[in-house]
Scaffold this motif. Structure first.
Motif, mmCIF file in Angstrom:
data_model
loop_
_atom_site.group_PDB
_atom_site.id
_atom_site.type_symbol
_atom_site.label_atom_id
_atom_site.label_comp_id
_atom_site.label_asym_id
_atom_site.label_seq_id
_atom_site.Cartn_x
_atom_site.Cartn_y
_atom_site.Cartn_z
ATOM 1 N N GLY A 170 0.902 -1.097 0.080
ATOM 2 C CA GLY A 170 -0.080 -0.169 -0.116
ATOM 3 C C GLY A 170 0.861 1.320 0.015
ATOM 4 O O GLY A 170 0.551 2.308 -0.843
ATOM 5 N N GLY A 171 1.984 1.193 0.799
ATOM 6 C CA GLY A 171 2.579 2.447 0.761
ATOM 7 C C GLY A 171 3.458 2.478 -0.421
ATOM 8 O O GLY A 171 3.444 3.811 -1.040
ATOM 9 N N TYR A 172 3.986 1.379 -1.219
ATOM 10 C CA TYR A 172 4.630 1.569 -2.423
ATOM 11 C C TYR A 172 3.530 2.145 -3.415
ATOM 12 O O TYR A 172 4.155 2.930 -4.314
ATOM 13 N N ALA A 173 2.604 1.625 -3.436
ATOM 14 C CA ALA A 173 1.366 2.127 -4.210
ATOM 15 C C ALA A 173 1.161 3.447 -4.499
ATOM 16 O O ALA A 173 1.231 4.164 -5.373
ATOM 17 N N ALA A 174 0.822 4.123 -3.060
ATOM 18 C CA ALA A 174 0.822 5.480 -3.184
ATOM 19 C C ALA A 174 1.841 6.441 -3.515
ATOM 20 O O ALA A 174 1.828 7.101 -4.040
ATOM 21 N N PRO A 200 -2.122 13.525 -3.614
ATOM 22 C CA PRO A 200 -2.236 12.658 -2.398
ATOM 23 C C PRO A 200 -3.341 11.861 -2.337
ATOM 24 O O PRO A 200 -3.574 10.777 -2.162
ATOM 25 N N ALA A 201 -4.646 12.537 -2.403
ATOM 26 C CA ALA A 201 -5.807 11.916 -2.083
ATOM 27 C C ALA A 201 -6.148 10.766 -3.312
ATOM 28 O O ALA A 201 -6.606 9.600 -3.046
ATOM 29 N N ALA A 202 -5.809 10.956 -4.503
ATOM 30 C CA ALA A 202 -5.953 10.220 -5.570
ATOM 31 C C ALA A 202 -4.987 9.133 -5.071
ATOM 32 O O ALA A 202 -5.539 7.766 -5.429
ATOM 33 N N ALA A 203 -3.830 9.136 -4.803
ATOM 34 C CA ALA A 203 -2.821 8.269 -4.559
ATOM 35 C C ALA A 203 -3.492 7.383 -3.448
ATOM 36 O O ALA A 203 -3.182 5.857 -3.397
ATOM 37 N N VAL A 204 -4.137 7.784 -2.264
ATOM 38 C CA VAL A 204 -4.459 6.984 -1.153
ATOM 39 C C VAL A 204 -5.603 6.116 -1.929
ATOM 40 O O VAL A 204 -5.671 4.933 -1.617
ATOM 41 N N ALA A 227 -7.300 0.715 -3.557
ATOM 42 C CA ALA A 227 -7.648 -0.190 -4.788
ATOM 43 C C ALA A 227 -6.815 -1.340 -4.806
ATOM 44 O O ALA A 227 -6.984 -2.609 -5.188
ATOM 45 N N VAL A 228 -5.652 -1.107 -4.950
ATOM 46 C CA VAL A 228 -4.385 -1.840 -5.288
ATOM 47 C C VAL A 228 -4.342 -3.177 -4.272
ATOM 48 O O VAL A 228 -4.510 -4.338 -4.414
ATOM 49 N N CYS A 229 -4.542 -2.633 -3.036
ATOM 50 C CA CYS A 229 -4.527 -3.448 -1.844
ATOM 51 C C CYS A 229 -5.669 -4.404 -1.731
ATOM 52 O O CYS A 229 -5.393 -5.633 -1.492
ATOM 53 N N THR A 230 -6.841 -3.932 -1.818
ATOM 54 C CA THR A 230 -8.136 -4.603 -1.950
ATOM 55 C C THR A 230 -8.194 -5.497 -3.131
ATOM 56 O O THR A 230 -8.392 -6.915 -2.636
ATOM 57 N N MET A 231 -7.556 -5.380 -4.362
ATOM 58 C CA MET A 231 -7.207 -6.282 -5.313
ATOM 59 C C MET A 231 -6.383 -7.476 -4.717
ATOM 60 O O MET A 231 -6.615 -8.945 -4.913
ATOM 61 N N LEU A 232 -5.208 -6.915 -4.060
ATOM 62 C CA LEU A 232 -4.107 -8.029 -3.792
ATOM 63 C C LEU A 232 -4.619 -8.771 -2.659
ATOM 64 O O LEU A 232 -4.461 -10.042 -2.721
ATOM 65 N N GLY A 245 -0.899 1.686 5.725
ATOM 66 C CA GLY A 245 0.511 1.909 4.977
ATOM 67 C C GLY A 245 0.724 3.317 4.548
ATOM 68 O O GLY A 245 1.818 4.077 5.075
ATOM 69 N N VAL A 246 -0.363 4.086 4.223
ATOM 70 C CA VAL A 246 -0.249 5.468 3.844
ATOM 71 C C VAL A 246 0.287 6.414 5.175
ATOM 72 O O VAL A 246 0.955 7.294 5.256
#
Lengths: 290, 236
Positions: free
Chosen positions: A43-47, A58-62, A67-72, A202-203
């Motif tokens: 999650g940290g890397y994705a953001a 930042p808001a879009a990154a969060v 989304a990435v982590c949910t899928m993961l 993570g963020v």
């Protein structure tokens, strides 16, 4: 002292959000997802990638990170844990540790071991001053996020159809199936929610401690596990109380006895809890009627 | 009256153990049919296979003319049958009302709210306790809850697995009265019981299971008077 307390609550709130994910998955799927901490790292890397390489706000990154982590989370459950639904809990536990190492090493391959410096996404917000103490924006946001998430999860599991179905699945998968509940889908959703929370954690974690490396999530993940056990694993308010207490213990111990690594106190808590009250502060014993 | 449920040549295995050996039976619309037999004869296995919890190795299960043996377990309830499992298996930490709501999981909120009122009429005790967690109920109340929960899906066929197990005689009578009442209101019943006396006395037809095979069949009345059945299951 007030500063320590606030910093402790802030760190504890991050633990609490992670512990909520642990507790949700444990409560419903009855397994300890030791890869949960590494989902935080992803999650940290994705953001980070969304902001540093794509130039997203930042808001879009969060949102992207969630989304990435949910899928993961859904993919991990599907590939690693679902085939083991009927297996012993030890097999699942070892698989979870395997997934954890897989994620760490995959991150090592993709992002290397050089730390990425996570930007302060709350840089524009001024810190709050109470007397001598200064409370940073990230602290305030973390504490608020923790409270909102806990209330939302409590309402979700208590009031919504899906939430009630999750509780039914946690008690008796067979009986839940007879009700027409799709158990596999319900467990997938649990992982989705837990991993989405991991992204938020993570963020927040990376904003407070900006050195992002592939093992970033490992230690907070284990400490959050301690927090979940401390509060009573499976209990939502327990995860929050356990998380905050653990954060305060860690920070205060670091301040009072700087010569001793504070992690010792954290894990001493785990040992003491397991010895004295294994079901945790808010854990409940389940009585069964035959 | 057509076949509501038609089971043909059903074989079920637990690992290497051949638990159900090619049994065939049918349940017609409006009937009470009971499967009786000793412990381990395969009664519950048969019900759990029809309900989708266990997979059959071979054989067909037809419900209202549709083959359902390959249907995922959680879809079976939408076909119009409900299984009230052995040991009641209520959700102990959910309230009585939440348990009933789970029974209507496949239906929408308005339908569920309507059916819940009907279940409360049938089981006034559940209404009194609707906010209590199911774990705090007595055994008899839990059985009523399990039956009420199964009724929440408005099943055409209700399968009951050992509803009298562990209950005091007065409660057993009450449970069987309820089963007869449900049947009179139009629900077809497939009942598995160790209490053969009670089961046969309310059943239109019955099948006797022994080690995974059907060894005898007839009307409830015939089997009550059948010598071999009396010896084996009714205490002489």
């Amino acid at each position: 002292m007030l500063t320590y307390l606030i910093n402790g609550i802030s760190l504890g709130s991050v633990y609490a959000i992670i512990a909520l994910g642990y507790t949700m998955v444990y409560g419903i799927a009855k397994m300890l997802n030791f890869a949960h901490g590494d989902v935080i790292m992803v999650g940290g890397y994705a953001a980070y990638c969304a902001m540093a390489y794509l130039g997203w706000p930042p808001a879009a990154a969060v949102v992207f990170s969630i989304a990435v982590c949910t899928m993961l989370g859904i993919v991990i459950e599907r590939l690693a844990y679902k085939p083991l639904r009927e297996a012993t809990s030890l097999a699942v536990l070892i698989t979870a540790i395997g997934v954890s190492y897989f994620l760490q090493n995959a991150a090592l391959l993709i992002w290397s071991s050089n730390p990425k410096i996570f930007p302060n996404i709350f840089a524009s917000m001024p810190p709050l001053k109470i007397g001598d103490a200064q409370i940073s924006a990230v602290t305030i946001v973390t504490i608020c996020a923790n409270i909102i998430i806990m209330i939302a999860l409590t309402l979700f599991t208590g009031k919504t159809k899906m939430g009630k179905a999750m509780r039914a699945v946690s008690e008796d998968k067979g009986a839940a199936t007879l009700m027409g509940i799709n158990v596999n889908f319900t467990i997938s959703m649990t992982f989705a929610i837990g991993s989405g929370l991991a992204a938020i954690a993570g963020v927040l974690l990376c904003t407070a401690y900006p050195n992002l490396v592939p093992t970033t999530g490992a230690m907070p993940g284990i400490k959050a596990f301690v927090a979940a056990v401390f509060g009573g694993i499976g209990s939502i308010p327990g995860a929050m109380i356990g998380g905050i207490l653990l954060g305060v213990i860690e920070i205060v111990a670091r301040a009072l006895v700087p010569a001793v690594p504070s992690d010792i106190f954290v894990f001493a808590v785990l040992i003491i809890v397991l010895l004295i009250k294994p079901d945790g502060l808010l854990g409940r014993k389940i009585s069964e009627k035959v | 009256m057509g076949n509501m449920l038609k089971v043909d040549g059903l074989n079920v295995f637990y690992g290497n153990i051949h638990a159900i050996k090619g049994i065939s039976f049918e349940v017609n619309e409006g009937e009470i049919v009971t499967l009786i037999g000793a412990n381990g004869a395969g009664k519950s296995t048969t019900l759990n296979t029809v309900g989708g919890l266990l997979k059959a190795k071979s054989g067909s299960i037809e419900f209202e003319g549709r083959e359902i043996s390959g249907t995922p377990a959680h879809r079976v309830v939408s076909e119009g049958m409900a299984l009230c499992p052995e040991g009641r298996r209520v959700f102990a930490q959910l309230t009585v009302r939440e348990n009933l709501e789970m029974g209507a999981y496949t239906r929408n909120k308005a339908e569920a709210a309507e059916t819940i009122e009907r279940v409360f009429e049938q089981f006034p005790r559940l209404k009194e306790r609707s906010r209590q967690t199911a774990g705090t109920l007595s055994g008899g109340e839990q059985q009523m809850l399990a039956m009420g929960r199964a009724l929440m899906s408005k099943p055409k066929l209700m399968m009951l697995d050992e509803p009298s197990m562990g209950l005091a005689p007065i409660l057993v009578q009450q449970i069987f009265d309820i089963i007869e009442a449900l049947n009179k209101e139009g629900t077809t019943i497939l009942l598995v019981e160790q209490n053969a006396q009670m089961a046969l006395s309310i059943a239109d037809r019955a099948y006797v299971l022994e080690t995974g095979k059907i060894v005898n069949t007839g009307t409830g009345k015939d089997l009550l008077n059948d010598d071999s059945v009396r010896k084996a299951y009714l205490g002489g």
